[in-house]
Design an enzyme around this catalytic site. Structure first.
Site, short mmCIF file in Angstrom:
data_model
loop_
_atom_site.label_atom_id
_atom_site.label_comp_id
_atom_site.label_asym_id
_atom_site.label_seq_id
_atom_site.Cartn_x
_atom_site.Cartn_y
_atom_site.Cartn_z
N VAL A 70 0.67 -3.05 -0.61
CA VAL A 70 -0.54 -2.24 0.16
C VAL A 70 -1.97 -2.68 -0.67
O VAL A 70 -1.84 -2.38 -1.79
CB VAL A 70 -0.10 -0.86 -0.30
CG1 VAL A 70 -1.39 0.04 0.76
CG2 VAL A 70 1.28 -0.52 0.68
N CYS A 71 -2.80 -2.89 0.28
CA CYS A 71 -4.23 -3.30 -0.42
C CYS A 71 -4.17 -4.32 -1.49
O CYS A 71 -3.33 -5.35 -1.50
CB CYS A 71 -4.91 -2.04 -0.92
SG CYS A 71 -6.42 -2.19 -1.44
N SER A 72 -4.48 -4.09 -2.74
CA SER A 72 -4.46 -4.99 -3.92
C SER A 72 -3.10 -5.04 -4.41
O SER A 72 -2.92 -6.06 -5.47
CB SER A 72 -5.45 -4.65 -5.14
OG SER A 72 -5.05 -3.18 -5.57
#
Length: 320
Positions: A109-111
């Site tokens: 998720v994301c970074s």
């Protein structure tokens, strides 16, 4: 169902973000067995069990170490602080590599994509992350084909996603492949979110919130969903919106992040999934009811979108 997800582990590190953590908890951690959704053994793990400080200063007491991830069917890798992207903990990378080796699902998720990338399991594959950090990911890991536009990207059993709410889309995308479309829709309804946003939809929509209800294309989209069995063309939708074809197409991409034609196909595939799960209609009838016209056209679009044939999908997810 084709496989039963038993243990889901959310992997957190100091500085993790509460919102993305909440996504994992909401999708996998709540008991929805009353709605027919299978329950999961949801755990939260970190390198050093105990108090772990979040990105906003709150502290959460995490009791599980990384050993609980050894038998995880799904590993959710949550965002990590930018200052740590180039110095990933070796023990975290080992957990990610082990999950990939045993063919478990991995969702970044994301970074969190930076941790998966650092583990080396994305080399030679496509991936995404938040559009603000896509260039950084590409520079740090040149062996990865970084897509800065996609909401999420699946490569085998590894799913990487863009920032914030795109993590919801990625987790629901995983559920659709493991518990089926209808039960995933049940989860989405409980979360009050859209049950399906295509991974290739743009991260950045030029006008995410229409300036007024009068200008929104939602009524046209709702009409299309109710009439997918009809011969729906972009021209007919544009006429219903009282716009030229070109203006309608531009406005549609601005509001929905994808072209009208691609959006219609996705809606029709979604309807076909539900029909395959809930009815015993033959494939030709499913194709007609979903607006594809023929079984051959259904198979082509279904396989491209879902990654399997209508017959195989029914065999896996039929509720009859």
């Amino acid at each position: 169902m084709s496989e039963y997800i038993r243990r889901v582990v959310a992997l957190v590190e100091p500085g993790f973000t509460p919102f993305e953590f909440g996504i994992a908890c909401e999708v996998f951690g709540l008991d929805r067995t009353d709605d027919g959704v299978p329950s999961f053994d949801f755990r939260v793990a970190t390198s050093v069990p105990g108090p772990v400080r979040t990105s906003i200063g709150l502290t959460m007491d995490i009791e599980n170490g990384l050993d609980v991830a050894a038998e995880a069917d799904v590993l959710v890798v949550l965002p990590v602080p930018r200052a740590t992207w180039s110095t990933p903990p070796a023990e975290v990378l080992d957990v990610i590599r082990a999950a990939a080796e045993r063919d478990a699902w991995i969702v970044g998720v994301c970074s969190g994509s930076f941790r998966i990338a650092a583990a080396g399991v994305l080399d030679g594959l496509r991936a995404t992350t938040h559009w603000m950090y896509a260039d950084v990911l590409a520079k740090m890991h040149p062996a990865i084909d970084v897509d800065p536009d996609a909401l999420y990207v699946q490569q085998g059993r590894i799913i990487t996603s863009a920032g914030t709410a795109a993590g919801i889309d990625a987790c629901l995308h995983l559920l659709r492949q493991t518990i089926g479309a209808e039960l995933t829709n049940t989860v989405a309804r409980r979360m009050v979110v859209a049950p399906q946003r295509e991974g290739g939809q743009a991260q950045y929509i030029s006008r995410p919130i229409p300036p007024s209800a009068e200008l929104s294309l939602a009524p046209v989209a709702e009409w299309a969903i109710d009439n997918l069995h009809d011969d729906i063309s972009v021209a007919s939708l544009a006429a219903r919106a009282h716009m030229s074809d070109r203006t309608f197409a531009r406005r549609f991409v601005g509001e929905y992040g994808t072209t009208p034609a691609a959006w219609i196909i996705r809606q029709r595939v979604g309807l076909a999934q539900r029909l395959l799960e809930q009815t015993d209609d033959d494939i030709e009838s499913v194709a007609t009811r979903a607006g594809f016209g023929s079984a051959a056209v259904l198979r082509q679009n279904f396989s491209r979108t879902v990654g399997t044939t209508p017959t195989a999908y029914r065999r896996r997810f039929s509720r009859l």
